[in-house]
Scaffold this active site. Structure first.
Site, mmCIF file in Angstrom:
data_model
loop_
_atom_site.group_PDB
_atom_site.id
_atom_site.type_symbol
_atom_site.label_atom_id
_atom_site.label_comp_id
_atom_site.label_asym_id
_atom_site.label_seq_id
_atom_site.Cartn_x
_atom_site.Cartn_y
_atom_site.Cartn_z
ATOM 1 N N ASP A 146 0.794 -1.246 0.000
ATOM 2 C CA ASP A 146 0.000 0.000 0.000
ATOM 3 C C ASP A 146 0.822 1.289 0.000
ATOM 4 O OD1 ASP A 146 -1.898 -1.951 0.230
ATOM 5 O OD2 ASP A 146 -2.680 -1.302 2.172
ATOM 6 N N LYS A 171 -6.590 -4.976 -3.002
ATOM 7 C CA LYS A 171 -7.181 -5.628 -1.829
ATOM 8 C C LYS A 171 -8.224 -4.713 -1.193
ATOM 9 C CE LYS A 171 -3.388 -4.339 1.359
ATOM 10 N NZ LYS A 171 -4.142 -3.576 2.329
ATOM 11 N N LYS A 180 -7.467 -4.840 4.988
ATOM 12 C CA LYS A 180 -6.157 -4.436 5.489
ATOM 13 C C LYS A 180 -5.118 -5.503 5.151
ATOM 14 C CE LYS A 180 -8.017 -0.731 7.209
ATOM 15 N NZ LYS A 180 -8.041 0.458 6.318
ATOM 16 N N THR A 217 0.548 0.842 6.658
ATOM 17 C CA THR A 217 1.242 1.287 7.840
ATOM 18 C C THR A 217 1.647 0.059 8.655
ATOM 19 O OG1 THR A 217 -0.805 1.518 9.161
ATOM 20 C CG2 THR A 217 -0.016 3.467 7.988
ATOM 21 N N CYS A 256 -1.851 -2.386 7.896
ATOM 22 C CA CYS A 256 -1.831 -3.323 6.760
ATOM 23 C C CYS A 256 -0.594 -4.210 6.723
ATOM 24 C CB CYS A 256 -2.013 -2.558 5.460
ATOM 25 S SG CYS A 256 -3.679 -1.868 5.328
ATOM 26 N N GLN A 284 8.895 -13.360 21.590
ATOM 27 C CA GLN A 284 8.580 -14.775 21.821
ATOM 28 C C GLN A 284 9.258 -15.679 20.786
ATOM 29 O OE1 GLN A 284 4.400 -15.522 23.113
ATOM 30 N NE2 GLN A 284 4.019 -13.447 22.335
HETATM 31 N N1 TIU Z 1 -2.617 0.355 4.307
HETATM 32 C C1 TIU Z 1 -3.047 0.618 5.553
HETATM 33 O O1 TIU Z 1 -2.316 0.472 6.516
HETATM 34 N N2 TIU Z 1 -4.333 1.107 5.673
HETATM 35 C C2 TIU Z 1 -4.735 1.939 6.682
HETATM 36 O O2 TIU Z 1 -5.890 2.345 6.721
HETATM 37 N N3 TIU Z 1 -3.795 2.316 7.593
HETATM 38 C C3 TIU Z 1 -3.929 3.236 8.596
HETATM 39 O O3 TIU Z 1 -3.019 3.345 9.410
HETATM 40 N N4 TIU Z 1 -5.001 3.997 8.637
#
Ligand code: TIU
Length: 224
Positions: free
Chosen positions: A28, A133, A136, A162, A166, A206
């Site tokens: 993403d 996709k 997430k 992020t 995702c 872990q």
């Molecule tokens: N790609 C992804 O992480 N989608 C999100 O919506 N991330 C956020 O942190 N909002």
């Protein structure tokens, strides 16, 4: 590709991978998350926090492409008619613009709009699969698992944004499907630095409960 094993320095321990069986998965890295006026900004986030991920991703991409390693890109987004967008996702929170609303980069998080596209610095090359996709995780409601199986992939180097949303969801999904997931921390980013740091800690705790954590420098050293 002939089997070529390399050792990547990582936490909680090093990991050997066969370059014929590893894929770099870039999650993403879209204008909607990295640039002002997109989905990330509409959620109230400071998108400049993600900018530091672009150069390490670009370096890792170049190294992977030079070695003929499989590279796969993902994009989060929805059909223009929103038929694949869960009502609960559309209604979530109080963003300044909702999914499907018109914004400065076109409709927010909609396939085919400028904001949905991958940032120019990391643009896919012809032949590199791009996974669209709706969720997430990159495995949910996509053909990613099929593509990976068809190529005999057993290990994933997961980059992108992020970290705790995702990237984490994809690593958890991949781990449960039997893939060894390696996360270069400098190639991932979050709107919340503390979540980024803790997200990486969770992966490698872990004994590596979901995977391995490393950085682009150590992966490139292994590929050199
Ligand atoms: N790609 C992804 O992480 N989608 C999100 O919506 N991330 C956020 O942190 N909002």
């Amino acid at each position: 590709m002939a089997a070529t094993r390399v050792s990547i320095d990582a936490e909680p321990m090093g990991i050997d991978v066969d370059l014929a069986r590893v894929a770099v998965v870039i999650i993403d890295m879209q204008r909607d998350f990295l640039e002002p006026g997109g989905f990330g900004a509409a959620l109230g986030n400071d998108v400049s926090l993600l900018a530091r991920t672009v150069d390490p991703c670009r370096a890792l991409l170049a190294g992977a492409r030079a070695r003929g390693i499989t590279v796969i890109h993902t994009r989060e987004g929805h059909r223009p008619d929103l038929t694949d967008a869960p009502p609960a996702k559309l209604a979530r929170g109080a963003p300044s613009l909702r999914i499907g609303d018109p914004g400065p980069m076109g409709r927010i998080l909609i396939r085919g709009e400028p904001g949905h596209d991958i940032v120019p610095a990391l643009y896919p090359l012809p032949g590199e699969p791009v996974i669209d996709k709706p969720g997430k995780g990159a495995f949910y409601a996509t053909d990613l698992h099929l593509i990976l199986q068809n190529r005999g992939i057993d290990s994933l180097i997961v980059c992108g944004v992020t970290t705790e949303v995702c990237v984490h969801t994809t690593v958890r999904e991949g781990n449960d499907r039997g893939y060894r997931c390696i996360v270069p921390g400098d190639c991932c980013g979050s709107y919340f630095p503390a979540f980024h740091a803790m997200g990486l800690e969770m992966i490698k705790a872990q004994g590596g409960i979901f995977g391995w954590v490393t950085d682009s420098t150590r992966i490139l050293r292994a590929l050199a």
